[in-house]
Design a protein around this motif. Structure first.
Motif, short mmCIF file in Angstrom:
data_model
loop_
_atom_site.label_atom_id
_atom_site.label_comp_id
_atom_site.label_asym_id
_atom_site.label_seq_id
_atom_site.Cartn_x
_atom_site.Cartn_y
_atom_site.Cartn_z
N GLY A 1 24.25 -37.83 -9.54
CA GLY A 1 23.73 -36.98 -8.48
C GLY A 1 24.85 -36.41 -7.63
N ILE A 2 24.56 -35.28 -7.00
CA ILE A 2 25.43 -34.66 -6.01
C ILE A 2 24.64 -34.64 -4.70
CG2 ILE A 2 26.80 -32.66 -5.36
CD1 ILE A 2 27.77 -33.58 -8.01
N SER A 3 25.14 -35.32 -3.67
CA SER A 3 24.38 -35.37 -2.43
C SER A 3 24.41 -34.03 -1.71
CB SER A 3 24.93 -36.46 -1.51
OG SER A 3 26.20 -36.13 -1.02
N SER A 4 23.43 -33.82 -0.86
CA SER A 4 23.45 -32.71 0.09
C SER A 4 23.88 -33.29 1.45
CB SER A 4 22.06 -32.08 0.21
OG SER A 4 21.19 -32.96 0.91
N ARG A 5 23.70 -32.54 2.50
CA ARG A 5 23.97 -33.09 3.83
C ARG A 5 22.69 -33.54 4.52
NH1 ARG A 5 27.07 -28.76 7.11
NH2 ARG A 5 26.94 -30.37 8.71
N LEU A 6 21.58 -33.58 3.78
CA LEU A 6 20.27 -33.85 4.37
C LEU A 6 19.79 -35.27 4.06
CD1 LEU A 6 18.50 -30.51 3.36
CD2 LEU A 6 19.78 -31.02 5.46
N GLY A 7 19.33 -35.95 5.11
CA GLY A 7 18.69 -37.24 4.91
C GLY A 7 19.47 -38.44 5.40
N GLY A 8 20.46 -38.21 6.28
CA GLY A 8 21.28 -39.32 6.74
C GLY A 8 21.16 -39.60 8.22
N SER B 1 24.15 -39.60 10.38
CA SER B 1 25.31 -39.15 11.15
C SER B 1 24.94 -38.06 12.14
CB SER B 1 26.40 -38.63 10.20
OG SER B 1 26.92 -39.68 9.42
N ALA B 2 25.66 -38.06 13.27
CA ALA B 2 25.45 -37.05 14.31
C ALA B 2 26.39 -35.86 14.11
CB ALA B 2 25.69 -37.68 15.68
N HIS B 3 26.12 -34.78 14.81
CA HIS B 3 26.97 -33.59 14.77
C HIS B 3 28.42 -33.97 15.07
CE1 HIS B 3 27.98 -29.33 15.25
NE2 HIS B 3 28.69 -29.70 16.30
N PRO B 4 29.42 -33.39 14.38
CA PRO B 4 29.33 -32.34 13.36
C PRO B 4 29.17 -32.87 11.93
CG PRO B 4 31.62 -32.77 13.83
CD PRO B 4 30.82 -33.71 14.72
N PHE B 5 28.85 -34.16 11.81
CA PHE B 5 28.74 -34.78 10.48
C PHE B 5 27.31 -34.85 9.99
CE2 PHE B 5 32.16 -36.82 12.96
CZ PHE B 5 33.25 -36.31 12.26
N ALA B 6 26.41 -34.22 10.73
CA ALA B 6 24.99 -34.32 10.44
C ALA B 6 24.67 -33.79 9.05
CB ALA B 6 24.20 -33.53 11.50
N SER B 7 23.83 -34.55 8.27
CA SER B 7 23.46 -35.90 8.68
C SER B 7 23.81 -36.93 7.60
CB SER B 7 21.95 -35.95 8.99
OG SER B 7 21.19 -35.67 7.83
N LEU B 8 23.92 -36.50 6.35
CA LEU B 8 24.21 -37.43 5.26
C LEU B 8 25.71 -37.39 4.92
CD1 LEU B 8 22.64 -39.45 3.35
CD2 LEU B 8 22.74 -37.64 1.63
N ASP C 1 33.86 -39.95 11.47
CA ASP C 1 32.47 -40.30 11.75
C ASP C 1 32.35 -41.80 12.00
OD1 ASP C 1 29.72 -40.18 11.96
OD2 ASP C 1 29.36 -39.71 9.84
N ASP C 2 31.23 -42.20 12.58
CA ASP C 2 30.94 -43.61 12.80
C ASP C 2 30.79 -44.32 11.45
OD1 ASP C 2 29.93 -45.91 14.54
OD2 ASP C 2 28.24 -45.62 13.17
N ALA C 3 31.58 -45.38 11.26
CA ALA C 3 31.62 -46.07 9.96
C ALA C 3 30.27 -46.67 9.59
CB ALA C 3 32.69 -47.15 9.97
N GLU C 4 29.52 -47.15 10.56
CA GLU C 4 28.22 -47.74 10.26
C GLU C 4 27.21 -46.69 9.82
OE1 GLU C 4 27.38 -50.96 9.96
OE2 GLU C 4 29.54 -51.23 10.20
N ALA C 5 27.32 -45.49 10.40
CA ALA C 5 26.44 -44.40 9.97
C ALA C 5 26.76 -44.01 8.53
CB ALA C 5 26.61 -43.20 10.90
N VAL C 6 28.05 -43.94 8.20
CA VAL C 6 28.45 -43.60 6.83
C VAL C 6 27.97 -44.66 5.85
CG1 VAL C 6 30.39 -43.16 5.29
CG2 VAL C 6 30.44 -42.26 7.62
N TRP C 7 28.10 -45.92 6.23
CA TRP C 7 27.64 -47.01 5.36
C TRP C 7 26.13 -46.90 5.12
CZ3 TRP C 7 28.04 -49.83 1.50
CH2 TRP C 7 27.39 -51.05 1.32
N HIS C 8 25.39 -46.61 6.17
CA HIS C 8 23.94 -46.39 6.01
C HIS C 8 23.70 -45.24 5.03
CE1 HIS C 8 19.69 -45.71 7.08
NE2 HIS C 8 20.01 -44.44 6.94
#
Length: 273
Positions: free
Chosen positions: A29-36, A38-45, A53-60
């Motif tokens: 798969g190739i991810s999009s930026r939708l469905g995660g 992370s907050a702006h400017p990394f929103a959201s996946l 970015d916040d490491a815990e958000a990335v891990w999620h």
């Protein structure tokens, strides 16, 4: 006809797959930026741990992406990615490297190959070209990170040749997916890039469109051509044709977003079949 299509997972993640790989039962798969998360400017996946970015958000987000594809996140292997041409063979001993902590990623590497089942290989992108490779005869996979430096150095070609060396892969058997990245519509380069391109591509003029003192570079075609050079069949190559810089609502783009953005992920894994 082979194509690249977007899919939606019940956990909210949007991602794309290649029909030519899907038809062979390859988990990818190739991810999009939708469905995660992370907050702006990394929103959201955002899947990149090295973005600020916040490491815990990335891990999620990484867990959510793997869950959407029914892949074992704890075994997923990542690389440091330095815009080079090093291809690394990975085995069960490398399971989980870099998926939780960036400093544990495989160092100085921009391509991974394996013939081990259920060992996902994941790299990260924000305009560079993701290339997924499957050898259905010898049951081996590869993934390449091909920005302009990697493309000029022919990392995608070198990845297939490494599979040939280690797994007896015949390039003509390989099934290839070239994912979303910055397209020739938006990728303007200067003479520095063109001079490097000339070194490794005798037909470099077919890969560019002159634009005053600069050029529009087609990274998709450059990767396709280097695969053709070693015998990969055109009919086995699917190019998504999606420009990340033109589609920032769906994908991250380093150039279009002035360097302050997240990363999509590309992943591939051999199934038990």
């Amino acid at each position: 006809m082979s194509k690249f299509v977007l899919k939606y997972s019940t956990n909210g993640v949007w991602y794309g797959i290649f029909s030519n790989l899907d038809a062979k039962g390859v988990k990818h798969g190739i991810s999009s930026r939708l469905g995660g998360k992370s907050a702006h400017p990394f929103a959201s996946l955002n899947l990149g741990l090295h973005t600020g970015d916040d490491a815990e958000a990335v891990w999620h987000n990484r867990q959510a992406f793997c869950q959407a594809l029914q892949l074992p996140v704890e075994k997923t292997i990542t690389a440091e990615q330095v815009h080079g041409d090093v291809v690394q063979v990975v085995t069960d001993q490398d399971a989980g490297k870099g998926i939780r902590h960036y400093h544990e990623s495989i160092r100085g590497t921009d391509a991974l190959i394996t013939n081990v089942k259920n060992l996902p290989l994941m790299l990260f992108f924000a305009d560079c070209v993701p290339v997924l490779i499957f050898d259905p005869v010898n049951r081996a996979i590869g993934i390449s990170h091909a920005g302009w430096k990697g493309t000029v150095a022919k990392i995608t070609q070198k990845t297939v040749l490494s599979m040939q060396q280690h797994y007896n892969t015949n390039p003509s058997d390989c099934i290839i997916g070239i994912g979303p990245s910055i397209g020739p519509c938006c990728y303007e380069v200067d003479e520095t890039v063109i001079n490097k391109l000339k070194t490794n591509f005798s037909n470099w003029e077919s890969l560019v469109i002159p634009n005053g003192s600069r050029w529009q570079l087609n990274l998709w075609e450059a990767n396709r051509q280097q695969l053709r050079e070693i015998g990969v069949q055109d009919t086995n190559i699917t190019i998504s044709g999606v420009c990340t810089a033109d589609n920032t609502a769906l994908f991250f783009s380093h150039r279009a977003e002035a360097g302050r953005t997240g990363r999509i992920g590309a992943v591939i894994s051999l199934s038990d079949n």
